[in-house]
Structures are given as C-alpha cells and as structure tokens.
Design a protein around this motif. Sequence first.
Motif, PDB file in Angstrom:
ATOM      1  N   LEU A  56       8.961 -87.121   6.313  1.00  0.00           N
ATOM      2  CA  LEU A  56       9.830 -85.869   6.686  1.00  0.00           C
ATOM      3  C   LEU A  56       9.428 -84.370   6.002  1.00  0.00           C
ATOM      4  N   TRP A  57       8.049 -84.096   6.635  1.00  0.00           N
ATOM      5  CA  TRP A  57       7.727 -82.780   6.432  1.00  0.00           C
ATOM      6  C   TRP A  57       7.085 -82.509   5.114  1.00  0.00           C
ATOM      7  N   CYS A  58       7.048 -83.398   4.376  1.00  0.00           N
ATOM      8  CA  CYS A  58       6.356 -82.987   2.898  1.00  0.00           C
ATOM      9  C   CYS A  58       5.107 -83.435   2.609  1.00  0.00           C
ATOM     10  N   ASP A 114      15.265 -78.976  -7.627  1.00  0.00           N
ATOM     11  CA  ASP A 114      14.878 -80.341  -7.218  1.00  0.00           C
ATOM     12  C   ASP A 114      14.292 -80.473  -6.095  1.00  0.00           C
ATOM     13  N   ASP A 115      15.038 -79.760  -5.095  1.00  0.00           N
ATOM     14  CA  ASP A 115      14.813 -80.192  -3.635  1.00  0.00           C
ATOM     15  C   ASP A 115      15.147 -79.002  -2.661  1.00  0.00           C
ATOM     16  N   GLY A 116      14.935 -79.091  -1.342  1.00  0.00           N
ATOM     17  CA  GLY A 116      15.249 -77.871  -0.688  1.00  0.00           C
ATOM     18  C   GLY A 116      16.606 -77.498  -0.787  1.00  0.00           C
ATOM     19  N   SER A 117      17.703 -78.414  -0.632  1.00  0.00           N
ATOM     20  CA  SER A 117      19.231 -77.969  -0.656  1.00  0.00           C
ATOM     21  C   SER A 117      19.256 -77.478  -2.084  1.00  0.00           C
ATOM     22  N   THR A 118      19.012 -77.957  -2.981  1.00  0.00           N
ATOM     23  CA  THR A 118      19.386 -77.121  -4.575  1.00  0.00           C
ATOM     24  C   THR A 118      18.630 -75.956  -4.550  1.00  0.00           C
ATOM     25  N   GLY A 147      20.350 -73.249  12.654  1.00  0.00           N
ATOM     26  CA  GLY A 147      19.722 -73.049  11.158  1.00  0.00           C
ATOM     27  C   GLY A 147      19.932 -74.409  10.485  1.00  0.00           C
ATOM     28  N   TYR A 148      19.091 -74.696   9.674  1.00  0.00           N
ATOM     29  CA  TYR A 148      19.424 -75.675   8.572  1.00  0.00           C
ATOM     30  C   TYR A 148      18.920 -75.393   7.305  1.00  0.00           C
ATOM     31  N   HIS A 149      19.590 -75.641   6.276  1.00  0.00           N
ATOM     32  CA  HIS A 149      19.067 -75.284   4.779  1.00  0.00           C
ATOM     33  C   HIS A 149      19.421 -76.106   3.851  1.00  0.00           C
ATOM     34  N   GLY A 150      19.716 -77.447   4.411  1.00  0.00           N
ATOM     35  CA  GLY A 150      20.123 -78.420   3.440  1.00  0.00           C
ATOM     36  C   GLY A 150      21.546 -79.092   3.452  1.00  0.00           C
ATOM     37  N   ASP A 151      21.775 -80.020   2.723  1.00  0.00           N
ATOM     38  CA  ASP A 151      23.149 -80.958   2.854  1.00  0.00           C
ATOM     39  C   ASP A 151      24.057 -80.685   1.541  1.00  0.00           C
ATOM     40  N   ILE A 219      17.192 -67.084   6.526  1.00  0.00           N
ATOM     41  CA  ILE A 219      16.415 -67.153   7.893  1.00  0.00           C
ATOM     42  C   ILE A 219      15.508 -68.521   7.558  1.00  0.00           C
ATOM     43  N   GLU A 220      14.842 -69.199   8.359  1.00  0.00           N
ATOM     44  CA  GLU A 220      13.905 -70.233   8.437  1.00  0.00           C
ATOM     45  C   GLU A 220      12.848 -69.339   8.999  1.00  0.00           C
ATOM     46  N   PRO A 221      11.785 -69.033   8.423  1.00  0.00           N
ATOM     47  CA  PRO A 221      10.900 -67.926   9.085  1.00  0.00           C
ATOM     48  C   PRO A 221      10.084 -68.461  10.153  1.00  0.00           C
ATOM     49  N   ALA A 253      14.158 -66.017   2.555  1.00  0.00           N
ATOM     50  CA  ALA A 253      13.265 -66.761   3.330  1.00  0.00           C
ATOM     51  C   ALA A 253      13.516 -68.246   3.057  1.00  0.00           C
ATOM     52  N   ASP A 254      13.929 -69.110   3.711  1.00  0.00           N
ATOM     53  CA  ASP A 254      13.703 -70.543   3.472  1.00  0.00           C
ATOM     54  C   ASP A 254      12.590 -71.244   4.074  1.00  0.00           C
ATOM     55  N   GLU A 255      11.514 -71.382   3.113  1.00  0.00           N
ATOM     56  CA  GLU A 255      10.351 -71.652   3.660  1.00  0.00           C
ATOM     57  C   GLU A 255      10.119 -73.337   3.058  1.00  0.00           C
ATOM     58  N   VAL A 256      11.350 -73.893   3.111  1.00  0.00           N
ATOM     59  CA  VAL A 256      11.098 -75.430   2.570  1.00  0.00           C
ATOM     60  C   VAL A 256      10.290 -76.198   3.407  1.00  0.00           C
ATOM     61  N   ALA A 257      10.563 -76.000   4.778  1.00  0.00           N
ATOM     62  CA  ALA A 257       9.800 -76.658   5.746  1.00  0.00           C
ATOM     63  C   ALA A 257       8.410 -75.958   6.101  1.00  0.00           C
ATOM     64  N   THR A 258       8.454 -74.661   6.297  1.00  0.00           N
ATOM     65  CA  THR A 258       7.341 -73.913   6.794  1.00  0.00           C
ATOM     66  C   THR A 258       6.282 -73.627   5.773  1.00  0.00           C
ATOM     67  N   SER A 282      10.051 -75.890  -1.167  1.00  0.00           N
ATOM     68  CA  SER A 282      10.010 -77.527  -1.836  1.00  0.00           C
ATOM     69  C   SER A 282       9.144 -78.241  -0.870  1.00  0.00           C
ATOM     70  N   LYS A 283       9.650 -79.354  -0.561  1.00  0.00           N
ATOM     71  CA  LYS A 283       8.753 -80.260   0.424  1.00  0.00           C
ATOM     72  C   LYS A 283       7.215 -80.371   0.057  1.00  0.00           C
ATOM     73  N   GLY A 284       6.318 -79.399   0.550  1.00  0.00           N
ATOM     74  CA  GLY A 284       5.078 -79.560   0.302  1.00  0.00           C
ATOM     75  C   GLY A 284       4.575 -79.018  -0.964  1.00  0.00           C
TER      76      GLY A 284
HETATM   77  C1  LIG Z   1      14.226 -75.374   6.200  1.00  0.00           C
HETATM   78  C2  LIG Z   1      14.938 -76.454   5.577  1.00  0.00           C
HETATM   79  N1  LIG Z   1      15.517 -75.916   4.340  1.00  0.00           N
HETATM   80  C3  LIG Z   1      16.273 -77.042   3.371  1.00  0.00           C
HETATM   81  C4  LIG Z   1      16.046 -78.088   3.544  1.00  0.00           C
HETATM   82  C5  LIG Z   1      16.718 -79.195   2.560  1.00  0.00           C
HETATM   83  O1  LIG Z   1      15.524 -79.545   1.900  1.00  0.00           O
HETATM   84  P1  LIG Z   1      16.171 -81.256   1.237  1.00  0.00           P
HETATM   85  O2  LIG Z   1      16.067 -82.183   1.969  1.00  0.00           O
HETATM   86  O3  LIG Z   1      14.577 -81.461   0.314  1.00  0.00           O
HETATM   87  O4  LIG Z   1      17.132 -81.109   0.317  1.00  0.00           O
HETATM   88  C6  LIG Z   1      15.066 -78.961   4.621  1.00  0.00           C
HETATM   89  C7  LIG Z   1      14.946 -80.110   4.840  1.00  0.00           C
HETATM   90  O5  LIG Z   1      14.445 -80.498   5.841  1.00  0.00           O
HETATM   91  C8  LIG Z   1      14.607 -77.811   5.500  1.00  0.00           C
HETATM   92  O6  LIG Z   1      14.114 -78.143   6.631  1.00  0.00           O
END
Ligand SMILES: Cc1ncc(COP(=O)(O)O)c(C=O)c1O
Length: 459
Positions: A56-58, A114-118, A147-151, A219-221, A253-258, A282-284
């Motif tokens: 899952l991209w990490c 702790d993670d991308g969402s937080t 767009g997706y920034h977490g749950d 934005i997810e850059p 800039a949400d660089e959690v994935a990128t 986050s992730k990586g």
């Molecule tokens: C761009 C982006 N932001 C935030 C998140 C959320 O990260 P997490 O699943 O670690 O909460 C993700 C997860 O895939 C993501 O791709």
Amino acid sequence: MGESNGPRQQDRRYLWHPFTPMAQWNSQEQLVIEQAEGVYLIDDQGRRYLDGVSSLWCNVHGHPVEKIDEAIKEQLQKVAHTTLLGLVSPPAAELAERLVKITPGGLSKVFFSDDGSTGMEVAIKIAFQYWQNKGKKRQSFLALRNGYHGDTLGAVSLGGIELFHKIYGPLLFETCLAPSPYCYRCELGLDRKSCGLACAAKVEDILKERAGKIAAMSIEPIVQGAGGMIVAPEGYLRRIREITKKHGVLLIADEVATGFGRTGKMFACEHEGVEPDIMCLSKGITGGYLPLAATLVRQEIFEAFSGPEQTFYHGHTYTGNALACAAGLANLDIFEKEEVVEQLGAKIGRFAERLEELKRQDFVGDVRYKGLMAGIELVADVPSKQAFGCEQRIGARVCEAIRKRGVILRPLGDVIVVMPPLSICLEDIDRLFDAVGQGLRSCRSLLKSAGQEGRRNDG
Ligand SMILES: Cc1ncc(COP(=O)(O)O)c(C=O)c1O
C-alpha cells in the motif's frame, strides 16, 4: 493449512479488513504473508509474490533493510517511546531538522503524528486555526474531485471520491470541490492540452467567488493517487501555487503517497518548483517500516500560534514515536548515501517503456505514470472510453489473474495500480509487466463478455 486455529480461521472469525467487502473476502482463499525478501512477499506455503504496490505504497527499499533494522534495535536498547508532550526525544528532534532541510524551501517546523490521515488532520486544523489566530474568519476549504487525503473525518471532508466519501456527508465540514485535472475524462469536456489550465482556472473562479472565506486548498501534487493515479498535466501544480498565493489561500501539499522518491523526485512539488505553505508526509517516511507522519509548516504559520491564547491543542499519544523516528532517520541516511532518487533514472525509463507497450493491449483505455507510480485504466470500449459496470469487478478480477502469475497488485476500481518499491531491479520490472500483460491477455474473453453485457444493459 488444516489447523483449526491457524491464521485463516482466526482471520475469518475475528478480523475486519480495511476497504474490503467482507462477505466476498470470506468466500475466497486468503493469502497469508509470513515473510518478505527484497521486493518479494512470501506466503505460508513458501510461494513468492512480487509486491507491485509496495504494501500500500509505503515500502521503499524492500525487506529487510539492515540499516533500518539496526537503527530500530539500537533505539530499542535506549527507549521505545516517550511522549513529546512536555518532553523531547533525540530521534524526533533530529528527524524534524532533517525533514526541514530536505523539503521545499520555506517549511520550517514539523508536527509529528501517526499516519497520512492524522497528518492531514493536523494540516487542516493548523490552517483553520491560523486564520482564527490572525483574527480572520476563513472557515471553509477547497479540494479537488477525485482527491483522497485519508479516512478520518477532516481528511474525508476534503475527499472527492464518491464511493468512499459520500455516505459520510452529514458528518463533514463544508468544502468546495474543483475539477480534477483528469485529462483522460476531462469533466470540462476539453482535450489533454487544454484540460490542466482550464481546471486551474476553475480553481481561481472559486477563490474569487468565495474571496476571504477559504482557509486552504489541499492537493496531492502531480499524482492524485487513490482517485485513480491521475497525473496532472505539466504546469497545473505551478499554476495552482500561483493562484493560491495571489488569493492569499494556504496551499496544503499532501505528499503522503508521492513523497520519498515515488515520482522520480524526493517530493513531487519539486517537479514544478512549488513551495507549499503546509506539507504532509507519511507512508515512505520510515521506509515502510513503522507508522509515522509529519506535517511541515512555514515559519509565518508557526508564529501565528505563539500568543498566549493561540496554542495548537492537538496531539496523539504516540506523536514522534522514537522507534519510528529512528527508522525515519535511517531511511533518510539510505536515500542520501545510496543516492536512491538520483539512481532511479534507468528504472523509471524501463517502467515507462513497459507501460507504453501496454497501451497496445485490448481494453486498455489509458496508461498514466510519473516516476514509479502508474495507473492502467481498463475500459469496455477503447474508442468511446465506456467504462465497465462496477458490479463486474473487472479491476479486481484482472488483479486476481495477475496474482496467479506471481505479482500482487491492487486496483482502484478498473484502474490497475502499479507502484513497486524504489529498490526494484530492472529484471523485476520486466517480470512485473510480463505478469500484467499475461494476466490481461488471460482475461480477454472475460473482458469481452463484460463489455458486451455492459453495452446490452446500457442499450
Ligand atoms: C495522498 C494520501 N493522503 C493521505 C492518505 C492517508 O494515509 P493513511 O492511510 O496512512 O492514513 C493516503 C493513503 O493512501 C494518501 O494516498
């Protein structure tokens, strides 16, 4: 396999899996991963699978990574975790410094979570409170469709994926959604060349219309990941930065994935020389070892929290966990000493070559990629771009066929996502795409009949 209390039985009985229709899950055979070696995951029968989505991209450097193992062990001998509420820990302080030094200019303070969402919740709350602290009432946000920034609920409020986000509507705060720069299916009906700048112009229209009301744009850059690996056309991100700056709106800039090399640069913002006001990582960040996130902000934002009644009352128990930060430091050492990003050129070239070949396969509507992130969009009819019906689960069924050929991929609807660890070698890139090609060909009759069925239902 036959044991009455093994992982399969325990899983069926007790586990609820993320993003998983559970009835379907329980009717299929589970894959139990016990170990990993390099970019390969090994199941309890000893079968090896190439991890085509980096867990899952990490995952960044494969498994195990001696330097990260050692850093964690060394930290374990000192202390596993102490709070950052009222105390400092050396790995958290050092990682903060190193992150500031490698991220785009202007970012100067780090808030761990702790993670991308937080990490995104932190960004949202900081952006919101920043304006309050400055005595201004900017209370809504701007985000992009797809767009997706977490749950978590703040992150979901900025989300633009109906399937995931719509049901929570009544729980969410107000967010304006601008068009996604999804040129293959441009919602403004424009061709690839015009789509990006026209989408950016829509952002500016919203900012003008809602002048003084929007706190920040997220934005997810370059790549909207979970929305379907949508790669923005060149210049789009730069234009968004110009527009948000002009209208005094913070850019998150949400660089959690990128982040961490996925797009071929350490951070995707670097492709267009963009300096955001807030950045989430986050992730990586730990090489894929342990959960950790960092939200970085510009000095001016940090300073708006310095008054006696301006404190940021937010934090998590494991904020800045020492083991995770130690893993993060070792991860950065590897990036630096092994010049991981600088050495990606040949891999990115081979990845692109193999993706381009896939464009010739039946039912492949679009292939998009940046660095080592890619999406292959399958469609029922290529000329009209007609999609398969959701209920046909085409993406999932094609991934099942690919898995039979020893490669683990996970689709987003009918978009096959390919995002291997950066440590993948050229030979394994070939192995991965051979499996994708064979898997797709083996599904030809399934795809054909699903397409015909879709057309019959439409007609
Ligand atoms: C761009 C982006 N932001 C935030 C998140 C959320 O990260 P997490 O699943 O670690 O909460 C993700 C997860 O895939 C993501 O791709």
